[in-house]
Every structure is written in C-alpha cells, then in structure tokens.
Design a protein around this motif. Structure first.
Motif, short mmCIF file in Angstrom:
data_model
loop_
_atom_site.label_atom_id
_atom_site.label_comp_id
_atom_site.label_asym_id
_atom_site.label_seq_id
_atom_site.Cartn_x
_atom_site.Cartn_y
_atom_site.Cartn_z
N TYR A 79 8.79 28.94 -15.73
CA TYR A 79 7.66 29.55 -16.44
C TYR A 79 6.46 28.60 -16.50
O TYR A 79 5.36 29.02 -16.81
CB TYR A 79 8.07 29.94 -17.86
N GLN A 80 6.70 27.32 -16.22
CA GLN A 80 5.65 26.31 -16.27
C GLN A 80 4.93 26.28 -14.93
O GLN A 80 5.53 26.52 -13.90
CB GLN A 80 6.28 24.94 -16.59
N VAL A 152 10.88 32.76 -25.12
CA VAL A 152 10.24 32.95 -23.81
C VAL A 152 8.93 33.71 -23.98
O VAL A 152 7.90 33.36 -23.39
CB VAL A 152 11.19 33.70 -22.85
N SER A 156 5.14 32.32 -23.29
CA SER A 156 4.57 32.88 -22.05
C SER A 156 3.48 33.92 -22.27
O SER A 156 2.96 34.45 -21.29
CB SER A 156 5.70 33.51 -21.22
N ASN A 157 3.14 34.24 -23.52
CA ASN A 157 2.18 35.32 -23.73
C ASN A 157 0.73 34.88 -23.65
O ASN A 157 -0.19 35.70 -23.80
CB ASN A 157 2.45 36.05 -25.05
N TYR A 163 0.88 25.65 -23.99
CA TYR A 163 1.93 25.96 -23.01
C TYR A 163 1.26 26.11 -21.65
O TYR A 163 0.44 27.01 -21.45
CB TYR A 163 2.66 27.25 -23.38
N LEU A 165 1.17 27.51 -18.60
CA LEU A 165 1.85 28.67 -18.03
C LEU A 165 1.59 28.87 -16.55
O LEU A 165 0.51 28.61 -16.05
CB LEU A 165 1.34 29.96 -18.70
N SER A 168 1.18 34.92 -17.46
CA SER A 168 1.45 35.60 -18.72
C SER A 168 1.69 37.11 -18.53
O SER A 168 1.90 37.82 -19.51
CB SER A 168 0.28 35.40 -19.69
N TYR A 171 4.25 39.50 -20.54
CA TYR A 171 4.48 38.92 -21.87
C TYR A 171 3.30 39.14 -22.78
O TYR A 171 3.47 39.31 -24.00
CB TYR A 171 4.79 37.43 -21.72
#
Length: 565
Positions: A79-80, A152, A156-157, A163, A165, A168, A171
């Motif tokens: 997710y990164q 999560v 992730s939003n 974060y 990301l 997104s 999310y």
C-alpha cells in the motif's frame, strides 16, 4: 519481452497503484538473424491458464521452486508508494491475507481460507459484508478481524498525508468500517458506490503493522513484521541477493506442496543461462534469442498466455509538452506500426496493436478508441506544431528563440532492440523538426529518480496486472497537491477525472465499461500516452512443475504449486 523490462504492476495482486510491476523501456530483444515473419510460430493462449494444471494428489510433497528476481525488494508494504514493485506485490500475496483471487477470465473469487462469504448487502448506501473464516489468524496469534480492515482503510483513504500512499482509489469512497453482527463479520459502508470493491483489502495487512504512519512507511522496510498467508519470509540475504520463503507453521489452510521458494536477483542477460544451468526453474522466453535457446532445452516446457500487460510511450507534461497540441503532434509523428515491428523483430509471437489505455484486447469491454490521434501523418504533425507556435526553420523548430528539444529517458539496462526503438522515435521526430536526445540513466534509478518524479519528456515502460479496471484510474486521475498517484506526467482533465470516477462507482459492468471507454477516447485526445501493444507471455519452466506458468488473467494458487509425482 525480457524479464528485466521496466514494469509497473497495477494491482491485481494488491492495492498497488504502480509497480506497478518494475529496467528498461520496450518489450523486446535484438533479433538473432531470424527472419522477422518466419519467427511468428507461437500463438499465446487467450483467457486460459497454461500452467500444467494438476490435482493435488498428483503433486509431490516438498521440493523447491527457484525463481529469478528483477530487483531487490526493500519496501514490502504494497500500500506504500515504494512497495508497488511487481514481484514484491506477487510475493506479498503468498505472505499475507489474500482475500480474493482472480480466475482465468479475470473474475474475482473469494479465498475460503479467509472468507466464508463477501457480498453487497445494501446498495443505498453500498454496504459490503464480509464473513470471515473463524480459523483465520495472524502469526502473532490475533484473529483476523474488522480492526485490520479499519486500519487498511484509515491508512489508505488519503485523509492523512503522513501515510505515503500508492493509491487511495476505493478507500476514499468508504465512510465506515465496523464490526458486523459478530466478531467474525465485517461491515464496510461506502459514501459513494465503488464497483471494484473486491480489489480492496487484498491482501489484508494486520492493524499491528500499519496503524501509525511510521509503521506504515517504515515498518515493512527489509522485513515483514506479521504474517497471514501460507508462507513466511524465512531469509532475506541482501549480500547474496537471495530471498527464501518457507511454509507458515501457523497456516490453517491446505499445506503448501513446496517446502521452499527461493528468489535470486540477477541481470536479465543471466536468466536464460541460469535456466540452462539448472539454477532457476522459470525464465522469460519472449525474445528471439531466449526462445531459441530455451525451446528445446533439456527439461524445459514453453508456456504462453495473454495477460494484462501493455507497453506504451508516455509523454511528460512540462516545458513544450505542457501544450496539448505539441503532444498531439508527437502522436501523429510516431509510426506506431514500425515501432511495434521493431519491438517484435525475431520474437516468435505477434505483438498486437493496443488501441485502449484501459482494456486489453482479450478483455470484455475492449474498444479500439485510438482513432486518428496516433494515425501516422508527419504533415498533420507539422501543422499542429505550426499552430502551437513552433516554426520550421529548416532544421529543429523554434519558438521565442528556443529550440524544440526533448529528452527520451531510458534505462542503461535496456536491450539493443529497446535502444533501436528509442532511436526510431528519435528519427521520426526529427522528420517533423523535433530534436530528441536519448538519455540513459541507471536502471536502479529509472523509476525512483526519473519516472516517479516526472523527469522525462518521453519514456516507455510496461503496466501489468491492471484489473479490475479501477486500478488504471491512478494513471490518469488528476493529482492532488504533491500526490500524483500514478499520473507521472501530471496530465489530466476534469472530464477524464469525472468519467473515471463515475465508471469506478458504476455497479453495472456494461455501463461501467461504456464510461471507461468514454474516458479512454478523451485520454487519446489529451495526448497522455501512446499505447503500443499488448505484451504476450512466453515463459520456460522446468518440466514437471505443476499449476505454475503463463496465465492470462488468473492469480497463482501458491499452495497448489509443486512438482508432479
């Protein structure tokens, strides 16, 4: 079609925006004297899995699978933004909770080791209810539950910029993640409908590893802190550039047939010889040279497929290319058929032109939307450049005292044929008064310091595994502040952004496909990317290897992979 090709995997295996699979530019290799037309002897499977399917009772217990790796894996969190490298995303599907797997037609199916069921239980608002397998637990002993889904989502939003990301999408449409009627039930509510909800939380990561920005961004560097899949990371030897997976002793599902999977980082040029030397069990056979060496090799089986895999040339959005007319001119100045022929030279399967940014040719909903935007016509290209103010002075065009000079950025690990393709682009643009420099950069920095930073005028790479369709949205969506998602050229329009968002929110597949195609027409008009071709998969695997090889749109069921009795 070399294994070293710069690749971006777009999320079939995870919420990865862009690896997106990842070190060169085109998808081919130098011909080895084979006549161009005579070499087209292999027809890839379409919509099928060419992986030697075998029932489990015909597969040995134990054994090792040895695979080459394109580059060392530093960031394991998919997710990164730095964790989207394709092989890492694939491996994380073996180490963590992969809730859904796609079949050979690209349809998601729930994985029973994690899900008893998962379905839309309300449409206004959209609510998805997940019923979890009561045996599902993390390696630290905690049961998999709604807290993991919630972590999560919150990471992730896109609401907390700390974060870092990859994407997104999906999310940011969620309004709540809650426990359902019992601890084994998860209720996810969407503020706006999201058609590709099955692509979310896949793989699911433990809340314990991603609940703070520091854990999310740094807690998965060079390590995997908690496991939830059938395998664990047994060893990662950075000096030897080898990674070893072993069965998860706490795994509750079917015991993996293999007792070891070993990955070794190696240069693409060494992979074919490593297969011939019985050092690896899998190698790309997609170049004329590799295919010629591998097709009759001892203990080799050639397997083919038609995956979600495309090769393109992207335009930057800076300098002269900030002008749409200039980008459109480049589209008309490039002889796409000739470029494809260069890439296809000597390779034993025909590369088919791709006329969509969003669909593959074997995907339901595919339409040829390129129209005249990439119809080769140097006279039209010249006219567009004239209109943009770049006047022909008998050589390189100029405007306000500045020459029209652009840079094609490519990896120094590129094959000769990839260099040939870049040289052909250079020659084609020269014909319309555009000076193009070819800048070779270190392969290890190709994405991190150049593509990801938008430091290119022209560049070519592959996007792979980009379905469901919403996974293509980051490439063309409007950047938000410093976050460009996967849109490295930063080229977008409100109309394209709106159409993509509407498509991703449309639950009816036919209506969604129509919206995606409307967006695709506008993307061609924008002059964002010139699609070249859909890249077939041709691989050599060791004879006797079962349930592994070249699929079309299917995920590997790693617990079923092994050696035939």
């Amino acid at each position: 079609m070399d294994a070293s090709l710069a690749t971006r995997r777009l999320g079939r295996a995870a919420a990865a925006a862009l690896a997106v699979a990842l070190a060169a530019t085109a998808c081919s290799s130098q011909a080895d004297g084979t006549a161009d037309d005579a070499a087209k002897t292999v027809v890839p499977t379409v919509g099928a899995e060419d992986n030697n399917p075998q029932p489990l009772d015909r597969i040995k217990d134990g054994g090792e699978l040895r695979e080459p790796l394109q580059q060392w894996i530093t960031q394991w969190n998919p997710y990164q933004v730095d964790g989207t490298y394709g092989d890492a995303v694939e491996i994380m599907g073996y180490l963590e909770a992969k809730l859904f797997r796609s079949d050979a037609k690209g349809v998601y199916q729930p994985v029973p080791e994690y899900l008893v069921s998962a379905e839309v239980t309300s449409t206004s608002p959209q609510v998805v209810t997940y019923r979890l397998n009561p045996k599902a637990a993390w390696s630290d002993g905690k049961p998999i539950g709604y807290q993991d889904f919630k972590a999560v989502w919150q990471a992730s939003n896109g609401k907390d910029p700390a974060y870092n990301l990859a994407d997104s999408s999906g999310y940011e449409q969620i309004s709540a993640v809650e426990q359902g009627a019992s601890p084994g039930e998860v209720k996810v509510t969407f503020a706006q409908p999201y058609a590709d909800w099955q692509s979310l939380f896949n793989p699911l990561l433990p809340a314990a590893g991603i609940s703070t920005p520091k854990e999310f961004n740094e807690g998965w560097i060079e390590k995997v802190p908690v496991y939830g899949g059938p395998f664990v990371l047994q060893n990662a030897d950075k000096t030897a550039q080898t990674i070893t997976l072993a069965p998860n002793p706490k795994w509750w599902g079917p015991k993996p047939k293999l007792d070891r999977i070993t990955y070794r980082v190696m240069d693409s040029a060494a992979i074919t010889q490593a297969f011939l030397n019985n050092e690896v069990d899998y190698a790309s056979a997609g170049t004329a040279t590799a295919y010629g060496q591998l097709k009759d090799a001892k203990d080799a089986a050639i397997r083919t497929g038609t995956p979600w895999d495309e090769v393109h040339i992207s335009f930057g959005g800076n300098g002269a290319l900030a002008d749409q007319k200039v980008r459109q001119a480049l589209g008309r100045a490039l002889d796409r058929a000739s470029l494809i022929k260069i890439a296809n030279k000597g390779v034993p399967v025909e590369f088919k032109p791709l006329d969509s940014h969003l669909f593959m040719t074997n995907q339901s909903g595919y339409r040829a939307n390129a129209g005249d935007w990439v119809k080769y016509d140097p006279a039209v290209a010249g006219k567009l450049l004239d209109e943009a103010g770049w006047k022909d002075a008998g050589g390189t065009r100029g405007k306000d005292g500045h020459p029209l000079e652009l840079h094609y950025v490519m990896s120094d690990g590129s094959t000769q044929a990839q260099a040939d393709l870049a040289a052909a682009v250079q020659s084609m643009l020269q014909q319309v008064g555009v000076k193009l420099s070819i800048d070779k950069v270190p392969s290890k920095e190709y994405f991190s310091k150049y593509i990801n930073q938008g430091r290119f005028d022209l560049a070519s790479w592959r996007n792979t595994g980009s379905f469901p369709l919403s996974r293509t949205v980051p490439i063309y969506r409007a950047p938000q502040g410093d976050n460009v998602f996967g849109n490295y050229s930063k080229l977008s329009t409100p109309e394209i952004d709106s159409l993509l968002r509407k498509a991703a929110a449309t639950l009816d597949p036919a209506q969604a496909a129509d919206l995606y195609n409307q967006a695709d027409v506008r993307i061609w008009e924008l002059g964002h990317t010139v699609e070249l071709y859909q890249r077939p998969s041709i691989v050599a695997v060791r004879k006797g290897l079962a349930n592994f090889g070249a699929g079309s749109l299917a995920d590997t069921v790693i617990t079923s992979v092994g050696w035939q009795k």
